[in-house]
Design an enzyme around this catalytic site. Structure first.
Site: not given
Ligand code: EPZ
Length: 420
Positions: A23-24, A93, A117, A122, A306, A398
């Protein structure tokens, strides 16, 4: 009202299950088709709700999509808008992943701000700050992010404060068309990042270092459509490995790369399971007690956040005390409270969860708090005494295709019924 998933615990699970494309990754590969005008085909696409929403968003932008069997042919030659609508974005998202491709295609984007979320704020600050380094200007008004590039996109050396998956992806998809060279320092290393970079290269991008903390990109101006096969879903695979660990196995999980799950496999072995792999088949079985674990979630190649909720389920009936530390999201223990209602002994202190093993869980009506928490609660039902009823299963839809059918094919007593 939604459906319910009903599980009768105590069945022995064995057999084999094939996982879908990730999915991701698929969601970003779909967004990346915006970059090259023409017909791109993505194979091994999971048939899940988020993919359907992403397809809707692309169609709203003017793309034409032919849907095959786990395959999408997306024609973006008719793309005539760079504005993603709020009514679709708040459902998913991942639509923020349109930002980079739209900047490369049109030099501007207007993305509805995704809502909060269940698992945390996020934030998107890393997306904005890193793209500003390339010359993008942002304005947020009326719930939309307005991105423009008054002087075009110019390559830069960008250090990410945190190896954000989404920020790395947007930065990659914008910088491939920038003037000059871009270095992404402290880049995310997830397999889905590598999958996306490989597709972008198939479209004509010049990217090196994907999968390492430093990604080097040479901007080019010409891109062409391509055909790309989505990498197998390591999180779906990990979810079924935990099902096999709980249900005894042996269970063969087919379609994901073992190397993408190395730490999760190691943890299962340390928890008393037999885990082996051959090609894209990972086999798990357990005869003795589950042993407690010490789990720290971290960016890849660290333990995947995850899979945190799924492994917490195994810890609830392990023979001893486990510690789980969630380092990636600030609020990802919602499923723990539902597990406590099933008799689990879990104490949450800040980002730590102390899980004291109990002899067994007891079935109860529980509510899916989010995608992975929902999948985990169904797993808990597999080992709970009596019946567990999981509601809010739309969260699970989802990210999991035929979750109930796949578990039933392993011998689980699980059904999906409409909520009265
Ligand atoms: C991706 O989310 C995945 N979703 C998430 O999977 C996964 O948990 C995550 O990566 C980490 O591996 C998709 O790919 C659609 P991040 P993403 O940006 O890109 C903080 C699932 O269950 N952050 O690496 O949103 C954020 O708040 C989902 O399939 C900032 O602070 O993850 C979080 O605490 C859940 N500022 C951490 O970084 C930013 O600009 C990780 O976020 C961006 C992120």
């Amino acid at each position: 009202m939604g459906d319910l998933i009903k599980v009768e615990g105590g069945k022995h699970l064995t057999g084999s299950v094939r996982v879908e494309g990730a999915k991701n990754s698929a969601l970003k590969l779909m967004a990346a088709t915006i970059i090259a005008s023409g017909r791109s085909t993505i194979q091994n696409v999971p048939d899940i709700a988020d993919v359907h929403v992403m397809a809707e968003v692309l169609e709203v932008l003017g793309a034409k999509i032919d849907k095959g069997d786990h395959e999408l042919t997306i024609d973006t030659s008719t793309l005539d808008s760079f504005t993603t609508p709020y009514e679709l974005v708040h459902k998913m998202r991942a639509s923020i992943s349109m930002l980079g491709p739209l900047l490369t295609r049109f030099g501007r984007a207007c993305i509805a701000l995704p809502g909060g979320c269940q698992i945390g704020s996020r934030k998107l600050d890393l997306h904005f700050s890193s793209l500003e380094a390339l010359g993008v200007e942002f304005e947020t008004e009326h719930g939309y992010i307005n991105a423009t590039t008054p002087d075009g996109l110019t390559g830069a050396f960008v250090t990410l404060e945190f190896p954000s998956v989404g920020a790395t992806e947007n930065l990659m998809m914008a910088s491939i068309s920038a003037d000059g060279h871009t270095t992404i320092d402290n880049a995310a290393r997830e397999p889905e990042i590598v999958d996306l970079a490989n597709m972008l290269c198939e479209m004509g991008a010049h990217i090196e270092g994907q999968g390492s903390p430093t990604i080097e990109i040479e901007g080019v101006k010409e891109f062409h459509p391509c055909t790309h096969r989505t990498v197998g879903d390591r999180i779906e695979a990990g979810t079924f490995l935990v099902a096999g660990a709980l249900g005894g196995g042996p269970v063969d999980v087919i379609g994901a790369q073992p190397a993408h799950l190395a730490l999760a496999i190691t943890k299962l072995q340390r928890m008393g399971c037999e885990v082996s792999s051959k090609g894209d088949v990972i086999t798990v079985s357990r005869t003795g007690d589950l042993l407690p674990a010490d789990i720290q979630t971290l960016p890849h190649p660290g333990f995947p956040t995850d899979l945190q909720a799924q492994f917490m389920v195994a810890c609830t009936i392990a023979n001893g005390n486990s510690i789980i530390t969630e380092n990636v999201f600030e609020n990802r223990y919602a499923a723990a409270w539902e597990l406590v209602r099933m008799g689990a002994d879990i104490r949450i202190e800040m980002q730590h969860a102390l899980v004291r093993g109990v002899p067994r869980l007891s079935g109860a009506p529980v509510e899916s708090p989010d995608l992975r928490g929902g999948a985990a609660l169904v797993l808990a039902g597999l080992v709970a005494e009596g019946e567990t009823t999981v509601s809010n299963v739309h969260h699970i839809d989802r990210g999991y295709e035929n979750y109930v059918e796949k578990l039933r094919s392993l011998g689980a007593s699980v059904t999906r019924v409409p909520e009265e």
